[in-house]
Scaffold this active site. Structure first.
Site, PDB file in Angstrom:
ATOM      1  CB  CYS A  10      -1.358  -2.324  -3.553  1.00 36.48           C
ATOM      2  SG  CYS A  10      -1.414  -2.968  -5.101  1.00 36.48           S
ATOM      3  CG  ASN A  13      -3.071  -7.752  -7.269  1.00 35.40           C
ATOM      4  OD1 ASN A  13      -3.816  -8.726  -7.428  1.00 35.40           O
ATOM      5  ND2 ASN A  13      -2.173  -7.795  -6.341  1.00 35.40           N
ATOM      6  CB  CYS A  15       2.655  -1.057  -8.474  1.00 35.04           C
ATOM      7  SG  CYS A  15       2.174  -0.499 -10.063  1.00 35.04           S
ATOM      8  NE  ARG A  16       1.050   0.591  -3.554  1.00 36.82           N
ATOM      9  CZ  ARG A  16       0.068   1.439  -3.151  1.00 36.82           C
ATOM     10  NH1 ARG A  16       0.489   2.110  -2.111  1.00 36.82           N
ATOM     11  NH2 ARG A  16      -1.118   1.441  -3.510  1.00 36.82           N
ATOM     12  CB  SER A  17      -0.311  -6.290  -3.401  1.00 37.57           C
ATOM     13  OG  SER A  17      -1.096  -6.071  -4.637  1.00 37.57           O
ATOM     14  CG  ASP A 126       0.626   3.215  -6.429  1.00 39.13           C
ATOM     15  OD1 ASP A 126       1.300   2.573  -7.269  1.00 39.13           O
ATOM     16  OD2 ASP A 126      -0.720   3.370  -6.801  1.00 39.13           O
TER      17      ASP A 126
END
Length: 160
Positions: A10, A13, A15-17, A126
């Site tokens: 993301c 690095n 939140c999402r990944s 995000d």
């Protein structure tokens, strides 16, 4: 046996990944396949390098029995393109950014997370500027994709 190496990417690095990495690792271990995979995450930017995931990502993960607190943010490195078998981005912008810097012989490894896992062109939004419900929605989307990825990953990576 060679391990299948998957990198989730993301922007920062945090939140999402990291959530995708934690969810996929958790599912693989639960399925007795943890040793078959090497899983990591990275960002296209270096704003948060060395930091833990966003506290809201850690909270949502923890609420679902997934611990991502030991992860640390890092920026994608040139070696990652050759090290990983599969590189999944959370959105089109990050996919576009990776395609600009990836060596030509690695472009086939780059995929949009939802396109590869669920056949959808939708981005994983995000949640950084949102609240708890946004992080929960992100978790739910990533869980659906990771559940689909687990049986796909071994087959796809063995065929390549």
């Amino acid at each position: 046996m060679d391990r299948h190496k998957i990198l989730f990417v993301c922007a920062g690095n945090i939140c999402r990944s990291p959530l995708a990495e934690g969810i996929f690792r958790h599912l693989a271990i639960k399925a007795g396949q943890g040793s078959e995979f090497e899983v990591d995450s990275a960002g296209t930017g270096s704003w948060h390098q060395g930091e833990r995931p966003d506290r809201r990502s850690m909270e949502v993960a923890s609420d679902h029995g997934v611990d991502i607190s030991a992860q640390r943010a890092r920026r994608i490195e040139a070696a990652d393109f050759h090290r990983f078998d599969l590189i999944l981005t959370m959105d089109q912008d990050n996919l576009k950014n990776l395609r600009k810097i990836a060596p030509a012989d690695t472009l086939g490894k780059l995929h949009l997370f939802n396109a590869f896992t669920l056949g959808s062109g939708k981005d994983i939004p995000d949640p950084y500027y949102g609240g708890h419900e946004d992080f929960e929605a992100t978790y739910t989307m990533l869980l659906a994709g990771c559940n689909a990825l687990l049986p796909l990953a071994g087959k796809a990576l063995r065929a390549s």
